[in-house]
Design a protein around this motif. Structure first.
Motif, PDB file in Angstrom:
ATOM      1  N   GLN A  96       0.830  -1.204   0.000  1.00 46.44           N
ATOM      2  CA  GLN A  96       0.000   0.000   0.000  1.00 46.44           C
ATOM      3  C   GLN A  96       0.866   1.257   0.000  1.00 46.44           C
ATOM      4  O   GLN A  96       0.527   2.253  -0.637  1.00 46.44           O
ATOM      5  N   THR A  97       2.003   1.206   0.693  1.00 46.24           N
ATOM      6  CA  THR A  97       2.920   2.345   0.691  1.00 46.24           C
ATOM      7  C   THR A  97       3.477   2.584  -0.701  1.00 46.24           C
ATOM      8  O   THR A  97       3.525   3.724  -1.174  1.00 46.24           O
ATOM      9  N   PHE A 100       0.653   3.880  -2.919  1.00 49.50           N
ATOM     10  CA  PHE A 100       0.358   5.259  -2.557  1.00 49.50           C
ATOM     11  C   PHE A 100       1.416   6.199  -3.126  1.00 49.50           C
ATOM     12  O   PHE A 100       1.098   7.235  -3.717  1.00 49.50           O
ATOM     13  N   GLU A 104       0.516   9.008  -5.823  1.00 50.45           N
ATOM     14  CA  GLU A 104       0.412  10.341  -5.218  1.00 50.45           C
ATOM     15  C   GLU A 104       1.616  11.236  -5.508  1.00 50.45           C
ATOM     16  O   GLU A 104       1.475  12.458  -5.549  1.00 50.45           O
ATOM     17  N   TRP A 120       3.011   8.482   5.960  1.00 45.94           N
ATOM     18  CA  TRP A 120       1.577   8.340   5.737  1.00 45.94           C
ATOM     19  C   TRP A 120       1.110   6.937   6.132  1.00 45.94           C
ATOM     20  O   TRP A 120       0.102   6.784   6.817  1.00 45.94           O
ATOM     21  N   THR A 124      -1.440   5.958   9.075  1.00 49.82           N
ATOM     22  CA  THR A 124      -2.727   5.438   8.620  1.00 49.82           C
ATOM     23  C   THR A 124      -3.000   4.058   9.201  1.00 49.82           C
ATOM     24  O   THR A 124      -4.107   3.775   9.654  1.00 49.82           O
ATOM     25  N   THR A 127      -4.205   4.067  12.564  1.00 57.00           N
ATOM     26  CA  THR A 127      -5.442   4.853  12.578  1.00 57.00           C
ATOM     27  C   THR A 127      -5.304   6.141  13.386  1.00 57.00           C
ATOM     28  O   THR A 127      -6.292   6.683  13.858  1.00 57.00           O
ATOM     29  N   SER A 130      -2.893  11.074   9.398  1.00 55.77           N
ATOM     30  CA  SER A 130      -1.683  11.695   8.897  1.00 55.77           C
ATOM     31  C   SER A 130      -1.989  13.092   8.390  1.00 55.77           C
ATOM     32  O   SER A 130      -3.135  13.411   8.062  1.00 55.77           O
ATOM     33  N   PRO A 134      -4.698  11.990   0.806  1.00 50.67           N
ATOM     34  CA  PRO A 134      -4.616  11.559  -0.597  1.00 50.67           C
ATOM     35  C   PRO A 134      -5.504  12.414  -1.496  1.00 50.67           C
ATOM     36  O   PRO A 134      -6.565  12.879  -1.080  1.00 50.67           O
ATOM     37  N   LYS A 140      -6.790   7.282  -2.132  1.00 52.68           N
ATOM     38  CA  LYS A 140      -7.890   7.200  -1.157  1.00 52.68           C
ATOM     39  C   LYS A 140      -8.218   5.742  -0.849  1.00 52.68           C
ATOM     40  O   LYS A 140      -8.460   5.385   0.308  1.00 52.68           O
ATOM     41  N   THR A 143      -5.549   4.386   1.376  1.00 51.60           N
ATOM     42  CA  THR A 143      -5.731   4.881   2.740  1.00 51.60           C
ATOM     43  C   THR A 143      -6.791   4.069   3.471  1.00 51.60           C
ATOM     44  O   THR A 143      -6.586   3.641   4.613  1.00 51.60           O
TER      45      THR A 143
END
Length: 186
Positions: A96-97, A100, A104, A120, A124, A127, A130, A134, A140, A143
């Motif tokens: 996911q990093t 992202f 982004e 981020w 994230t 929870t 950050s 996004p 999104k 995230t």
């Protein structure tokens, strides 16, 4: 791929409940398709971001193989599950990093380096939230996915540690009771 499909269909034929076998293992077929090769072979045009995501499939297959291997090797079922969850947690967070960052960077002024994407992700997944918000649809989705992963995985860690402490306390009580019983007999 052909050998995998042959193996899959042979196991499907001999399975006592074929529908259940197919439902439980269908994801393995989806993971084993060489998407990048097919796209290249048939000259299908995709965006560089989509190709980037598709190239993750071999890594996802490796993660599934790791989960199967851990289940086979680790004798304690709870520890095996914990190792699988831990590996999945880090793998999903890492992917996911990367996703992202790819989607982004250059679009979101808050994401200027991979370190920003790591910040981020760490905020994230816990929870906490950050300061990097996004702006792309994929950002999104990443995230939301990472927040769900954090909310579902961290309680598993807590339960595992609680089970370890509980088992240790039970063993210690039994040991003390055995010592007490031995002293009473003497």
């Amino acid at each position: 791929m052909p050998l995998f499909l042959l193996d899959f269909f042979l196991l499907l034929i001999v399975a006592p409940n074929r529908l259940r076998f197919f439902a439980r293992n269908f994801v393995l077929i989806l993971l084993s398709v060489p998407y990048a090769w097919l796209i290249d072979r048939f000259s299908y045009e995709l965006s560089s971001e989509a190709l980037y995501v598709i190239h993750f499939m071999p890594i996802v297959r490796g993660g599934v193989a790791l989960a199967v291997l851990v289940r086979m090797v680790v004798s304690n079922r709870i520890s095996g599950l914990f190792i699988v969850y831990l590996a999945l947690f880090f793998a999903i967070s890492y992917f996911q990093t990367l996703i992202f960052y790819v989607f982004e960077a250059g679009v979101n002024p808050s994401v200027t380096s991979y370190a920003d994407a790591l910040w981020w992700a760490s905020m994230t997944v816990t929870t906490v939230g950050s300061n990097i918000i996004p702006v792309t649809t994929i950002g999104k989705l990443a995230t939301a996915t990472l927040a769900v992963v954090g909310m579902t995985t961290f309680p598993i860690f807590t339960a595992y540690i609680t089970a370890l402490v509980h088992n240790f306390n039970d063993r210690e009580k039994k040991r003390l009771q055995a010592v007490k019983n031995a002293a009473a007999r003497a």
